[in-house]
Write a protein that holds these residues in place. Structure first.
Motif, PDB file in Angstrom:
ATOM      1  N   ALA A 343      22.303  -5.326   9.131  1.00 41.26           N
ATOM      2  CA  ALA A 343      21.404  -4.884   8.067  1.00 41.26           C
ATOM      3  C   ALA A 343      20.051  -5.487   8.315  1.00 41.26           C
ATOM      4  CB  ALA A 343      21.920  -5.330   6.701  1.00 41.26           C
ATOM      5  N   LEU A 344      18.998  -4.757   8.010  1.00 43.38           N
ATOM      6  CA  LEU A 344      17.654  -5.275   8.226  1.00 43.38           C
ATOM      7  C   LEU A 344      17.400  -6.449   7.314  1.00 43.38           C
ATOM      8  CD1 LEU A 344      15.495  -2.056   8.538  1.00 43.38           C
ATOM      9  CD2 LEU A 344      15.896  -3.777  10.290  1.00 43.38           C
ATOM     10  N   GLU A 345      16.730  -7.432   7.860  1.00 42.41           N
ATOM     11  CA  GLU A 345      16.449  -8.649   7.110  1.00 42.41           C
ATOM     12  C   GLU A 345      15.297  -8.411   6.153  1.00 42.41           C
ATOM     13  OE1 GLU A 345      15.094 -11.739   9.574  1.00 42.41           O
ATOM     14  OE2 GLU A 345      15.012 -13.218   8.002  1.00 42.41           O
ATOM     15  N   ASN A 469       2.822  -1.551  -2.877  1.00 45.20           N
ATOM     16  CA  ASN A 469       3.592  -0.353  -2.552  1.00 45.20           C
ATOM     17  C   ASN A 469       3.514  -0.036  -1.062  1.00 45.20           C
ATOM     18  OD1 ASN A 469       4.367  -0.009  -5.209  1.00 45.20           O
ATOM     19  ND2 ASN A 469       2.695   1.414  -5.698  1.00 45.20           N
ATOM     20  N   ALA A 470       2.325  -0.226  -0.478  1.00 45.14           N
ATOM     21  CA  ALA A 470       2.164   0.022   0.955  1.00 45.14           C
ATOM     22  C   ALA A 470       3.007  -0.947   1.762  1.00 45.14           C
ATOM     23  CB  ALA A 470       0.695  -0.094   1.345  1.00 45.14           C
ATOM     24  N   CYS A 471       2.994  -2.207   1.359  1.00 45.87           N
ATOM     25  CA  CYS A 471       3.774  -3.223   2.069  1.00 45.87           C
ATOM     26  C   CYS A 471       5.265  -2.936   1.962  1.00 45.87           C
ATOM     27  CB  CYS A 471       3.453  -4.616   1.523  1.00 45.87           C
ATOM     28  SG  CYS A 471       4.201  -5.964   2.463  1.00 45.87           S
ATOM     29  N   ASN A 472       5.721  -2.563   0.776  1.00 49.99           N
ATOM     30  CA  ASN A 472       7.136  -2.242   0.601  1.00 49.99           C
ATOM     31  C   ASN A 472       7.535  -1.040   1.446  1.00 49.99           C
ATOM     32  OD1 ASN A 472       7.594  -4.330  -1.181  1.00 49.99           O
ATOM     33  ND2 ASN A 472       7.222  -3.099  -3.013  1.00 49.99           N
ATOM     34  N   ALA A 473       6.651  -0.059   1.540  1.00 45.78           N
ATOM     35  CA  ALA A 473       6.928   1.109   2.374  1.00 45.78           C
ATOM     36  C   ALA A 473       6.996   0.728   3.850  1.00 45.78           C
ATOM     37  CB  ALA A 473       5.853   2.179   2.142  1.00 45.78           C
ATOM     38  N   LEU A 474       6.114  -0.192   4.263  1.00 48.02           N
ATOM     39  CA  LEU A 474       6.129  -0.651   5.656  1.00 48.02           C
ATOM     40  C   LEU A 474       7.412  -1.401   5.966  1.00 48.02           C
ATOM     41  CD1 LEU A 474       2.433  -1.879   6.101  1.00 48.02           C
ATOM     42  CD2 LEU A 474       3.486   0.155   7.107  1.00 48.02           C
ATOM     43  N   LYS A 475       7.872  -2.210   5.016  1.00 46.79           N
ATOM     44  CA  LYS A 475       9.108  -2.956   5.227  1.00 46.79           C
ATOM     45  C   LYS A 475      10.293  -2.013   5.437  1.00 46.79           C
ATOM     46  CE  LYS A 475       7.879  -7.226   2.815  1.00 46.79           C
ATOM     47  NZ  LYS A 475       8.168  -8.134   1.683  1.00 46.79           N
ATOM     48  N   ILE A 479       8.598  -3.037   9.287  1.00 51.41           N
ATOM     49  CA  ILE A 479       7.378  -3.787   9.581  1.00 51.41           C
ATOM     50  C   ILE A 479       7.223  -4.896   8.544  1.00 51.41           C
ATOM     51  CG2 ILE A 479       4.881  -3.695   9.869  1.00 51.41           C
ATOM     52  CD1 ILE A 479       5.206  -0.695  10.475  1.00 51.41           C
ATOM     53  N   GLY A 480       7.311  -6.134   8.964  1.00 54.11           N
ATOM     54  CA  GLY A 480       7.105  -7.243   8.064  1.00 54.11           C
ATOM     55  C   GLY A 480       5.653  -7.328   7.625  1.00 54.11           C
ATOM     56  N   CYS A 481       5.401  -7.700   6.381  1.00 54.40           N
ATOM     57  CA  CYS A 481       4.029  -7.749   5.896  1.00 54.40           C
ATOM     58  C   CYS A 481       3.923  -8.585   4.638  1.00 54.40           C
ATOM     59  CB  CYS A 481       3.506  -6.324   5.614  1.00 54.40           C
ATOM     60  SG  CYS A 481       4.510  -5.419   4.424  1.00 54.40           S
ATOM     61  N   TRP A 482       2.679  -8.920   4.286  1.00 49.74           N
ATOM     62  CA  TRP A 482       2.348  -9.589   3.034  1.00 49.74           C
ATOM     63  C   TRP A 482       1.246  -8.797   2.365  1.00 49.74           C
ATOM     64  CZ3 TRP A 482       1.053 -15.117   5.200  1.00 49.74           C
ATOM     65  CH2 TRP A 482       2.189 -15.632   5.853  1.00 49.74           C
ATOM     66  N   ALA A 483       1.241  -8.773   1.030  1.00 45.63           N
ATOM     67  CA  ALA A 483       0.127  -8.220   0.283  1.00 45.63           C
ATOM     68  C   ALA A 483      -0.627  -9.370  -0.355  1.00 45.63           C
ATOM     69  CB  ALA A 483       0.606  -7.243  -0.773  1.00 45.63           C
ATOM     70  N   ALA A 484      -1.939  -9.389  -0.217  1.00 43.69           N
ATOM     71  CA  ALA A 484      -2.725 -10.508  -0.722  1.00 43.69           C
ATOM     72  C   ALA A 484      -4.077 -10.020  -1.205  1.00 43.69           C
ATOM     73  CB  ALA A 484      -2.916 -11.564   0.360  1.00 43.69           C
ATOM     74  N   ALA A 485      -4.641 -10.780  -2.163  1.00 47.07           N
ATOM     75  CA  ALA A 485      -5.990 -10.483  -2.631  1.00 47.07           C
ATOM     76  C   ALA A 485      -6.987 -10.865  -1.546  1.00 47.07           C
ATOM     77  CB  ALA A 485      -6.281 -11.265  -3.916  1.00 47.07           C
ATOM     78  N   GLN A 486      -8.019 -10.041  -1.371  1.00 47.61           N
ATOM     79  CA  GLN A 486      -9.011 -10.302  -0.340  1.00 47.61           C
ATOM     80  C   GLN A 486      -9.933 -11.429  -0.770  1.00 47.61           C
ATOM     81  OE1 GLN A 486      -9.293  -9.255   2.647  1.00 47.61           O
ATOM     82  NE2 GLN A 486     -11.218 -10.281   3.098  1.00 47.61           N
TER      83      GLN A 486
END
Length: 486
Positions: A343-345, A469-475, A479-486
């Protein structure tokens, strides 16, 4: 007269024959002496894109890892960070057992503590034995239990001949490895944790009044070298695991049992300069592989064990590709032991809660999808040295544009090399498709000199929910990712 000449000729021929045989015997003995001059030596070079073995000598013979052991200690730390079990600012207390470890050491007294990030830097640069033990006790509950975790993780990575008994590499006759196994670990560190791998290229860091330099003398001296770890004990000899990347080519190389630091460095330099140009320059990766987690949970442990899979590399197939690159995100192979079905981590990185005490690179603050709240960005400990942006077509790089100054970003990883950070963006864009269609890819360089790292990000998200939402879609696309304020 003829009898005399005949006798003379026979004697001359016999004399020449004896001299020839003697010369052959001497040459043979000399050759054997050279071969046996350093029976500890073992080495290997692997193309990190294809898994092809470019050079091998005694690669599967058992050797002592010495401080290469700390590579696995760091793997466990990075895994715990990625899983959200600890943060870079988590405190690592020093027991009497940790504080009494012999040098090299940081010299932290009993009852005192450092941050996880300081611990990482101390292992990478000074190869501090006391820090390794303190981390082991914090993550595993005890040094012995942590060593069991390390061995389990080694098996999950296909390191079939490696056994750990401690977290630092000080002498233990049962703690053994091979050059091939250490090459696997080198690749796993680089490809599984690109957001943390940049630490291995750190040339020095400050701890209190000390400026601690890296024992790896090849950094900054040999083109393409970006880590990984040195090691030495009298029983092991001089060890070195190295990663090198240049001109779109990538290798890992391991030298074990050299007779001196200078000879070890010279041999590694020769291997890198000879085999890096021979490595594949294609962008291709290996099979998409799923990484499983085991259900083993040590007492008082804060890190989760991974494992269960034994990739058949590098003998029979391509190496696992970069999980954060969009080419591949995890391992796969047949489950081992009691591991569950593949299963994907799910990755849940945690941002530092405060500015670290030492000026070292750190990942960007993360959004935790489970919590429903964003972690406020922490002030970077180093100034922004440079920033470059790219239009939606990552190949069309422009330095005229500016980094997005507001809104939210999605970070997919970091790299000590700008070109590699751009590769992360390019591959994520190819994999992400319409998810990133309107996003702006860019890199941001933090730090300066040897400590500079590049953060690979996509900007242009006005609202927090858009980035999340973009990060969750990438996962979901691996694709591992983080969402953060600029």
């Amino acid at each position: 007269m003829h009898k005399v000449l005949g006798s003379f000729n026979v004697a001359a021929v016999l004399r020449r024959l004896v001299l020839t045989l003697f010369a052959v015997l001497v040459a043979s003995v000399a050759a054997v002496s050279v071969a046996q001059a350093n029976p500890k030596y073992a080495g290997i070079v692997i193309d990190a894109k294809t898994g092809k073995v470019l050079y091998s000598e005694n690669a599967d013979s058992l050797r002592y890892p010495a401080s290469l052991t700390k590579m696995m200690t760091l793997y466990m730390v990075f895994e715990a960070l990625e899983a959200g079990k600890i943060s870079l600012n988590s405190k690592v207390p020093f027991s009497a057992n940790a504080a009494k470890e012999p040098p090299s050491k940081l010299g932290v007294g009993t009852g005192r503590s450092i941050t996880v990030e300081q611990g990482i830097m101390a292992l990478v640069t000074r190869s501090a034995n006391d820090v390794a033990t303190a981390l082991a006790e914090s993550l595993g509950g005890s040094e012995q239990r942590f060593a069991q975790m390390m061995t389990s993780k080694a098996r999950s990575l296909g390191m079939t001949k490696t056994t750990y008994r401690n977290a630092h590499g000080l002498p233990n006759t049962a703690q053994m490895t091979t050059a091939r196994d250490q090459a696997r670990l080198s690749i796993a560190l680089r490809q599984h944790f690109p957001q943390y791998y940049g630490y291995f290229s750190t040339r020095s860091f400050r701890f209190g009044k000390q400026t601690i330099g890296n024992h790896n003398r090849l950094l900054g001296q040999v083109r393409g070298v970006d880590g990984i770890k040195t090691g030495y004990t009298r029983a092991a000899g001089y060890n070195l695991a190295t990663s090198a990347q240049a001109d779109g080519r990538s290798i890992v190389a391991v030298v074990l049992g050299a007779t001196s630091g200078a000879r070890r460095n010279a041999q590694m330099t020769n291997l890198v300069q000879r085999y890096l140009p021979a490595a594949s320059s294609s962008r291709g990766g290996g099979n998409l592989i799923v990484k499983n987690d085991t259900s083993v949970a040590p007492a008082q442990a804060t890190a989760s064990l991974g494992g269960g899979n034994v990739p058949s590399l590098p003998q029979t197939g391509p190496l696992p590709t970069v999980r954060y690159s969009g080419v591949a995100q995890a391992y796969a192979a047949s489950p081992a032991g009691n591991a569950a079905s593949a299963a994907l981590e799910t990755m849940r990185p945690v941002a530092p809660s405060a500015t670290p005490a030492v000026p070292v690179p750190q990942p960007a603050p993360a959004y935790m999808p489970d919590s429903g709240a964003a972690i406020a960005p922490a002030a970077p400990t180093q100034s922004v040295a440079a920033a470059s942006t790219m239009p939606p077509d990552v190949d069309a790089v422009t330095t005229a544009s500016t980094t997005p100054s507001s809104g939210w970003v999605v970070q997919i990883g970091t790299s000590p090399n700008k070109d590699l950070a751009m590769d992360l963006l390019r591959n994520a864009q190819e994999k992400g498709g319409k998810v990133l269609r309107s996003a702006t890819p860019f890199t941001v360089a933090y730090g300066d000199g040897a400590q500079q790292i590049y953060r690979a990000r996509f900007g242009g998200f006005d609202e927090q929910k858009d980035a999340v939402n973009a990060c969750n879609a990438l996962k979901k696309k691996g694709i591992g990712c983080w969402a953060a304020a600029q």
